[in-house]
Design a protein around this motif. Structure first.
Motif, PDB file in Angstrom:
ATOM      1  N   ILE A  79      27.715  56.972  26.065  1.00  0.00           N
ATOM      2  CA  ILE A  79      27.194  55.627  26.302  1.00  0.00           C
ATOM      3  C   ILE A  79      26.713  55.509  27.741  1.00  0.00           C
ATOM      4  O   ILE A  79      27.411  55.925  28.680  1.00  0.00           O
ATOM      5  CB  ILE A  79      28.278  54.560  26.024  1.00  0.00           C
ATOM      6  CG1 ILE A  79      28.653  54.561  24.537  1.00  0.00           C
ATOM      7  CG2 ILE A  79      27.810  53.169  26.454  1.00  0.00           C
ATOM      8  CD1 ILE A  79      29.821  53.672  24.205  1.00  0.00           C
ATOM      9  N   THR A  80      25.533  54.951  27.919  1.00  0.00           N
ATOM     10  CA  THR A  80      25.017  54.651  29.246  1.00  0.00           C
ATOM     11  C   THR A  80      24.901  53.142  29.385  1.00  0.00           C
ATOM     12  O   THR A  80      24.249  52.483  28.561  1.00  0.00           O
ATOM     13  CB  THR A  80      23.638  55.297  29.473  1.00  0.00           C
ATOM     14  OG1 THR A  80      23.764  56.721  29.365  1.00  0.00           O
ATOM     15  CG2 THR A  80      23.101  54.961  30.857  1.00  0.00           C
ATOM     16  N   ALA A  81      25.552  52.595  30.410  1.00  0.00           N
ATOM     17  CA  ALA A  81      25.572  51.150  30.624  1.00  0.00           C
ATOM     18  C   ALA A  81      25.206  50.844  32.071  1.00  0.00           C
ATOM     19  O   ALA A  81      25.428  51.659  32.971  1.00  0.00           O
ATOM     20  CB  ALA A  81      26.945  50.580  30.283  1.00  0.00           C
ATOM     21  N   ARG A  82      24.668  49.639  32.294  1.00  0.00           N
ATOM     22  CA  ARG A  82      24.201  49.274  33.633  1.00  0.00           C
ATOM     23  C   ARG A  82      24.675  47.877  34.024  1.00  0.00           C
ATOM     24  O   ARG A  82      24.512  46.927  33.277  1.00  0.00           O
ATOM     25  CB  ARG A  82      22.672  49.323  33.696  1.00  0.00           C
ATOM     26  CG  ARG A  82      22.102  48.964  35.072  1.00  0.00           C
ATOM     27  CD  ARG A  82      20.594  49.058  35.083  1.00  0.00           C
ATOM     28  NE  ARG A  82      19.980  47.958  34.327  1.00  0.00           N
ATOM     29  CZ  ARG A  82      18.681  47.897  34.043  1.00  0.00           C
ATOM     30  NH1 ARG A  82      17.869  48.871  34.404  1.00  0.00           N
ATOM     31  NH2 ARG A  82      18.194  46.865  33.367  1.00  0.00           N
ATOM     32  N   TYR A  83      25.267  47.793  35.222  1.00  0.00           N
ATOM     33  CA  TYR A  83      25.585  46.490  35.806  1.00  0.00           C
ATOM     34  C   TYR A  83      24.599  46.207  36.932  1.00  0.00           C
ATOM     35  O   TYR A  83      24.292  47.101  37.748  1.00  0.00           O
ATOM     36  CB  TYR A  83      27.013  46.457  36.365  1.00  0.00           C
ATOM     37  CG  TYR A  83      27.290  45.194  37.156  1.00  0.00           C
ATOM     38  CD1 TYR A  83      27.433  43.984  36.494  1.00  0.00           C
ATOM     39  CD2 TYR A  83      27.360  45.209  38.546  1.00  0.00           C
ATOM     40  CE1 TYR A  83      27.661  42.813  37.203  1.00  0.00           C
ATOM     41  CE2 TYR A  83      27.582  44.040  39.260  1.00  0.00           C
ATOM     42  CZ  TYR A  83      27.726  42.851  38.584  1.00  0.00           C
ATOM     43  OH  TYR A  83      27.932  41.688  39.287  1.00  0.00           O
ATOM     44  N   THR A  84      24.101  44.973  37.003  1.00  0.00           N
ATOM     45  CA  THR A  84      23.154  44.588  38.042  1.00  0.00           C
ATOM     46  C   THR A  84      23.839  43.689  39.052  1.00  0.00           C
ATOM     47  O   THR A  84      24.208  42.546  38.747  1.00  0.00           O
ATOM     48  CB  THR A  84      21.937  43.855  37.444  1.00  0.00           C
ATOM     49  OG1 THR A  84      21.295  44.699  36.486  1.00  0.00           O
ATOM     50  CG2 THR A  84      20.934  43.503  38.535  1.00  0.00           C
ATOM     51  N   ALA A  85      24.054  44.231  40.263  1.00  0.00           N
ATOM     52  CA  ALA A  85      24.563  43.416  41.378  1.00  0.00           C
ATOM     53  C   ALA A  85      23.351  42.750  42.036  1.00  0.00           C
ATOM     54  O   ALA A  85      22.405  43.426  42.420  1.00  0.00           O
ATOM     55  CB  ALA A  85      25.312  44.287  42.378  1.00  0.00           C
ATOM     56  N   LYS A  86      23.396  41.446  42.164  1.00  0.00           N
ATOM     57  CA  LYS A  86      22.224  40.701  42.615  1.00  0.00           C
ATOM     58  C   LYS A  86      22.336  40.287  44.083  1.00  0.00           C
ATOM     59  O   LYS A  86      23.434  40.087  44.603  1.00  0.00           O
ATOM     60  CB  LYS A  86      22.017  39.467  41.732  1.00  0.00           C
ATOM     61  CG  LYS A  86      21.710  39.817  40.280  1.00  0.00           C
ATOM     62  CD  LYS A  86      21.382  38.576  39.466  1.00  0.00           C
ATOM     63  CE  LYS A  86      21.007  38.928  38.031  1.00  0.00           C
ATOM     64  NZ  LYS A  86      19.781  39.730  37.968  1.00  0.00           N
ATOM     65  N   ASN A  87      21.174  40.176  44.698  1.00  0.00           N
ATOM     66  CA  ASN A  87      21.050  39.665  46.065  1.00  0.00           C
ATOM     67  C   ASN A  87      21.914  40.454  47.052  1.00  0.00           C
ATOM     68  O   ASN A  87      22.594  39.894  47.905  1.00  0.00           O
ATOM     69  CB  ASN A  87      21.438  38.179  46.099  1.00  0.00           C
ATOM     70  CG  ASN A  87      20.818  37.437  47.264  1.00  0.00           C
ATOM     71  OD1 ASN A  87      19.716  37.772  47.715  1.00  0.00           O
ATOM     72  ND2 ASN A  87      21.509  36.441  47.767  1.00  0.00           N
ATOM     73  N   VAL A  88      21.889  41.781  46.918  1.00  0.00           N
ATOM     74  CA  VAL A  88      22.708  42.671  47.736  1.00  0.00           C
ATOM     75  C   VAL A  88      21.919  43.110  48.976  1.00  0.00           C
ATOM     76  O   VAL A  88      20.732  43.397  48.894  1.00  0.00           O
ATOM     77  CB  VAL A  88      23.133  43.918  46.930  1.00  0.00           C
ATOM     78  CG1 VAL A  88      23.948  44.881  47.798  1.00  0.00           C
ATOM     79  CG2 VAL A  88      23.918  43.503  45.693  1.00  0.00           C
ATOM     80  N   THR A  89      22.597  43.141  50.118  1.00  0.00           N
ATOM     81  CA  THR A  89      22.001  43.692  51.330  1.00  0.00           C
ATOM     82  C   THR A  89      22.582  45.068  51.594  1.00  0.00           C
ATOM     83  O   THR A  89      23.666  45.403  51.119  1.00  0.00           O
ATOM     84  CB  THR A  89      22.268  42.780  52.542  1.00  0.00           C
ATOM     85  OG1 THR A  89      23.689  42.731  52.783  1.00  0.00           O
ATOM     86  CG2 THR A  89      21.767  41.365  52.308  1.00  0.00           C
ATOM     87  N   LEU A  90      21.844  45.877  52.355  1.00  0.00           N
ATOM     88  CA  LEU A  90      22.278  47.244  52.647  1.00  0.00           C
ATOM     89  C   LEU A  90      22.855  47.388  54.049  1.00  0.00           C
ATOM     90  O   LEU A  90      23.312  48.462  54.422  1.00  0.00           O
ATOM     91  CB  LEU A  90      21.098  48.206  52.476  1.00  0.00           C
ATOM     92  CG  LEU A  90      20.392  48.158  51.118  1.00  0.00           C
ATOM     93  CD1 LEU A  90      19.244  49.165  51.084  1.00  0.00           C
ATOM     94  CD2 LEU A  90      21.369  48.427  49.990  1.00  0.00           C
TER      95      LEU A  90
END
Length: 239
Positions: A79-90
Protein backbone atom coordinates in the motif's frame (compact mmCIF):
# COMPACT_ATOMS: atom_id res chain seq x y z
CA UNK A 1 -13.68 -2.48 2.34
CA UNK A 2 -12.56 -1.44 5.81
CA UNK A 3 -9.51 -3.20 7.23
CA UNK A 4 -8.49 -2.62 10.84
CA UNK A 5 -4.71 -2.46 11.22
CA UNK A 6 -4.78 -1.84 14.96
CA UNK A 7 -7.87 -1.76 17.20
CA UNK A 8 -6.06 0.06 20.00
CA UNK A 9 -4.88 3.01 17.92
CA UNK A 10 -7.83 3.01 15.55
CA UNK A 11 -5.67 2.66 12.44
CA UNK A 12 -8.06 1.68 9.63
CA UNK A 13 -7.71 1.33 5.87
CA UNK A 14 -10.91 2.31 4.05
CA UNK A 15 -10.62 1.57 0.35
CA UNK A 16 -12.56 1.02 -2.82
CA UNK A 17 -11.31 -1.36 -5.45
CA UNK A 18 -11.93 -4.77 -6.95
CA UNK A 19 -10.89 -8.36 -6.66
CA UNK A 20 -12.00 -11.96 -6.35
CA UNK A 21 -12.04 -13.51 -2.89
CA UNK A 22 -12.89 -17.10 -1.99
CA UNK A 23 -14.14 -17.22 1.61
CA UNK A 24 -14.90 -20.62 3.16
CA UNK A 25 -16.90 -20.77 6.38
CA UNK A 26 -17.23 -24.44 7.35
CA UNK A 27 -19.64 -25.72 9.97
CA UNK A 28 -16.58 -26.91 11.86
CA UNK A 29 -13.00 -25.76 11.53
CA UNK A 30 -11.32 -22.51 10.61
CA UNK A 31 -12.54 -19.83 8.23
CA UNK A 32 -10.24 -19.38 5.22
CA UNK A 33 -9.80 -16.56 2.72
CA UNK A 34 -7.96 -16.62 -0.58
CA UNK A 35 -7.55 -13.94 -3.22
CA UNK A 36 -6.37 -10.39 -3.82
CA UNK A 37 -8.23 -7.13 -3.34
CA UNK A 38 -6.80 -4.44 -5.61
CA UNK A 39 -7.03 -0.95 -4.09
CA UNK A 40 -8.03 1.84 -6.44
CA UNK A 41 -8.46 4.68 -3.93
CA UNK A 42 -9.31 5.38 -0.32
CA UNK A 43 -7.87 6.53 2.99
CA UNK A 44 -5.56 5.25 5.68
CA UNK A 45 -7.00 6.85 8.82
CA UNK A 46 -4.06 7.80 10.99
CA UNK A 47 -5.26 8.06 14.59
CA UNK A 48 -2.55 9.35 16.91
CA UNK A 49 -3.57 7.94 20.29
CA UNK A 50 -7.09 9.39 19.79
CA UNK A 51 -5.58 12.88 20.11
CA UNK A 52 -4.80 13.67 16.47
CA UNK A 53 -6.72 12.25 13.53
CA UNK A 54 -5.30 12.87 10.07
CA UNK A 55 -6.03 11.02 6.83
CA UNK A 56 -3.49 9.52 4.50
CA UNK A 57 -4.75 9.31 0.93
CA UNK A 58 -4.32 5.94 -0.76
CA UNK A 59 -2.69 6.93 -4.03
CA UNK A 60 -4.19 5.54 -7.24
CA UNK A 61 -2.22 3.62 -9.87
CA UNK A 62 0.32 2.34 -7.33
CA UNK A 63 -0.56 -1.36 -7.63
CA UNK A 64 -1.71 -1.36 -3.99
CA UNK A 65 -3.41 -4.49 -2.74
CA UNK A 66 -4.35 -6.71 0.20
CA UNK A 67 -3.91 -10.46 -0.40
CA UNK A 68 -5.06 -13.48 1.56
CA UNK A 69 -3.67 -17.00 1.28
CA UNK A 70 -5.73 -18.95 3.76
CA UNK A 71 -5.57 -17.43 7.24
CA UNK A 72 -7.83 -14.33 7.24
CA UNK A 73 -5.64 -12.78 9.96
CA UNK A 74 -2.42 -13.26 8.00
CA UNK A 75 -2.94 -11.06 4.93
CA UNK A 76 -0.10 -9.54 2.92
CA UNK A 77 -0.21 -5.92 1.79
CA UNK A 78 1.41 -3.48 -0.58
CA UNK A 79 0.00 0.00 0.00
CA UNK A 80 1.21 3.48 -0.86
CA UNK A 81 -0.39 6.33 1.09
CA UNK A 82 0.23 10.07 1.25
CA UNK A 83 -0.28 12.67 3.97
CA UNK A 84 -0.23 16.35 2.96
CA UNK A 85 1.23 18.74 5.53
CA UNK A 86 0.00 22.20 4.57
CA UNK A 87 1.55 25.65 4.78
CA UNK A 88 4.95 24.26 5.85
CA UNK A 89 8.12 26.37 5.90
CA UNK A 90 11.62 24.98 5.44
CA UNK A 91 13.42 27.48 7.65
CA UNK A 92 13.27 25.26 10.74
CA UNK A 93 14.73 22.31 8.85
CA UNK A 94 17.78 24.17 7.53
CA UNK A 95 18.32 26.43 10.55
CA UNK A 96 20.90 24.08 12.10
CA UNK A 97 22.75 23.31 8.85
CA UNK A 98 25.33 25.27 6.81
CA UNK A 99 22.79 25.27 3.99
CA UNK A 100 23.57 27.41 0.95
CA UNK A 101 20.48 29.17 -0.39
CA UNK A 102 21.71 32.06 -2.59
CA UNK A 103 18.37 32.51 -4.36
CA UNK A 104 16.27 32.29 -1.19
CA UNK A 105 14.07 29.62 -2.80
CA UNK A 106 14.30 27.23 0.14
CA UNK A 107 14.12 29.82 2.94
CA UNK A 108 11.12 31.46 1.31
CA UNK A 109 9.14 28.29 0.63
CA UNK A 110 5.75 27.99 2.30
CA UNK A 111 3.47 25.29 0.97
CA UNK A 112 2.57 21.60 0.91
CA UNK A 113 4.94 18.80 1.89
CA UNK A 114 3.99 15.21 1.10
CA UNK A 115 4.77 12.38 3.51
CA UNK A 116 4.69 9.17 1.46
CA UNK A 117 4.30 5.91 3.36
CA UNK A 118 4.93 2.56 1.66
CA UNK A 119 3.51 -0.34 3.67
CA UNK A 120 4.58 -3.85 2.69
CA UNK A 121 4.73 -7.30 4.24
CA UNK A 122 2.16 -8.64 6.69
CA UNK A 123 -1.00 -6.69 7.49
CA UNK A 124 -0.52 -7.47 11.19
CA UNK A 125 3.01 -6.04 11.23
CA UNK A 126 3.86 -4.17 8.04
CA UNK A 127 7.24 -2.79 7.11
CA UNK A 128 6.85 0.98 6.74
CA UNK A 129 9.16 3.09 4.61
CA UNK A 130 8.77 6.87 4.51
CA UNK A 131 9.88 9.45 1.97
CA UNK A 132 9.23 13.16 1.45
CA UNK A 133 8.03 14.90 -1.69
CA UNK A 134 6.70 18.24 -2.92
CA UNK A 135 3.98 19.23 -5.41
CA UNK A 136 4.63 18.97 -9.13
CA UNK A 137 6.02 22.19 -10.55
CA UNK A 138 7.37 23.37 -7.20
CA UNK A 139 10.72 25.18 -7.53
CA UNK A 140 11.91 23.34 -4.45
CA UNK A 141 11.95 20.03 -6.37
CA UNK A 142 14.65 21.30 -8.74
CA UNK A 143 16.86 22.82 -6.04
CA UNK A 144 20.04 20.71 -6.07
CA UNK A 145 21.24 21.79 -2.63
CA UNK A 146 17.91 20.95 -1.02
CA UNK A 147 17.72 17.63 -2.86
CA UNK A 148 21.10 16.70 -1.38
CA UNK A 149 19.75 17.50 2.08
CA UNK A 150 16.66 15.35 1.41
CA UNK A 151 18.92 12.49 0.30
CA UNK A 152 20.86 12.82 3.55
CA UNK A 153 17.64 12.69 5.55
CA UNK A 154 16.46 9.65 3.58
CA UNK A 155 19.69 7.79 4.35
CA UNK A 156 19.18 8.23 8.11
CA UNK A 157 16.16 6.24 9.33
CA UNK A 158 16.01 8.02 12.70
CA UNK A 159 16.20 11.48 11.11
CA UNK A 160 13.50 10.58 8.59
CA UNK A 161 11.18 9.24 11.29
CA UNK A 162 11.74 12.40 13.34
CA UNK A 163 10.87 14.68 10.42
CA UNK A 164 7.84 12.56 9.49
CA UNK A 165 6.61 12.75 13.09
CA UNK A 166 6.85 16.53 13.16
CA UNK A 167 5.17 16.90 9.77
CA UNK A 168 2.26 14.62 10.67
CA UNK A 169 1.69 15.79 14.23
CA UNK A 170 2.70 19.45 13.99
CA UNK A 171 2.63 20.22 10.24
CA UNK A 172 6.19 21.52 10.43
CA UNK A 173 9.80 20.37 10.10
CA UNK A 174 12.17 19.90 13.01
CA UNK A 175 15.71 21.38 12.89
CA UNK A 176 17.95 18.86 11.15
CA UNK A 177 20.12 16.78 13.42
CA UNK A 178 18.69 18.00 16.73
CA UNK A 179 17.28 15.56 19.29
CA UNK A 180 19.25 12.76 17.70
CA UNK A 181 18.12 10.26 20.30
CA UNK A 182 19.83 7.35 21.99
CA UNK A 183 19.34 3.63 22.22
CA UNK A 184 18.63 4.11 25.94
CA UNK A 185 15.33 5.81 25.18
CA UNK A 186 12.04 3.96 25.04
CA UNK A 187 11.50 2.03 21.81
CA UNK A 188 8.75 -0.53 21.26
CA UNK A 189 9.87 -3.87 19.84
CA UNK A 190 6.34 -4.41 18.55
CA UNK A 191 5.85 -1.35 16.36
CA UNK A 192 3.17 -2.37 13.88
CA UNK A 193 1.50 0.72 12.44
CA UNK A 194 2.24 4.32 11.60
CA UNK A 195 0.51 5.39 14.81
CA UNK A 196 2.80 3.24 16.90
CA UNK A 197 5.89 4.45 15.06
CA UNK A 198 4.90 8.06 15.62
CA UNK A 199 4.04 7.43 19.29
CA UNK A 200 7.42 5.77 19.80
CA UNK A 201 9.17 8.73 18.19
CA UNK A 202 7.30 11.27 20.32
CA UNK A 203 8.30 9.29 23.41
CA UNK A 204 11.94 9.36 22.28
CA UNK A 205 11.96 13.06 21.46
CA UNK A 206 10.45 14.06 24.79
CA UNK A 207 12.72 11.67 26.68
CA UNK A 208 15.70 13.28 24.94
CA UNK A 209 14.40 16.71 25.93
CA UNK A 210 14.02 15.58 29.57
CA UNK A 211 17.61 14.33 29.55
CA UNK A 212 18.90 17.62 28.14
CA UNK A 213 16.86 19.52 30.70
CA UNK A 214 17.75 17.46 33.78
CA UNK A 215 20.80 15.38 32.86
CA UNK A 216 18.94 12.31 34.18
CA UNK A 217 18.86 9.48 31.61
CA UNK A 218 16.48 7.42 33.76
CA UNK A 219 13.59 9.80 33.10
CA UNK A 220 11.44 8.42 30.31
CA UNK A 221 8.20 9.54 28.73
CA UNK A 222 5.32 7.51 27.36
CA UNK A 223 2.34 8.70 25.41
CA UNK A 224 0.29 8.69 28.60
CA UNK A 225 2.54 11.55 29.84
CA UNK A 226 4.01 9.41 32.61
CA UNK A 227 7.66 9.32 33.59
CA UNK A 228 9.34 6.19 34.84
CA UNK A 229 12.78 4.74 35.30
CA UNK A 230 14.51 3.05 32.39
CA UNK A 231 15.87 0.54 34.87
CA UNK A 232 12.34 -0.73 35.44
CA UNK A 233 12.10 -1.56 31.75
CA UNK A 234 14.98 -3.96 32.14
CA UNK A 235 13.28 -5.80 34.99
CA UNK A 236 15.51 -4.18 37.62
CA UNK A 237 14.19 -2.31 40.58
CA UNK A 238 14.61 1.44 40.22
CA UNK A 239 14.89 1.84 43.97
Amino acid sequence: VSVILDELTGDIIEATGNGRLLIKIPAKGDVTMNGRYNIEQGNYNFNFQSLVKKPFELLPEQNSYIEWNGNPFDASIKITARYTAKNVTLGDLISSTPFSDPTGTVQGYRGDVYVIADLTGKLSKPDIHFKLDFPEGSAIRSNDNFNRLLAKISSDENEMLKQVTWLIVFDSFSPYGEIAGSSTFVQSAGINTISQKIAGEVNRIVSDFLYKLTGDKSLQFDIGTKTYSSYSLNGTSSG
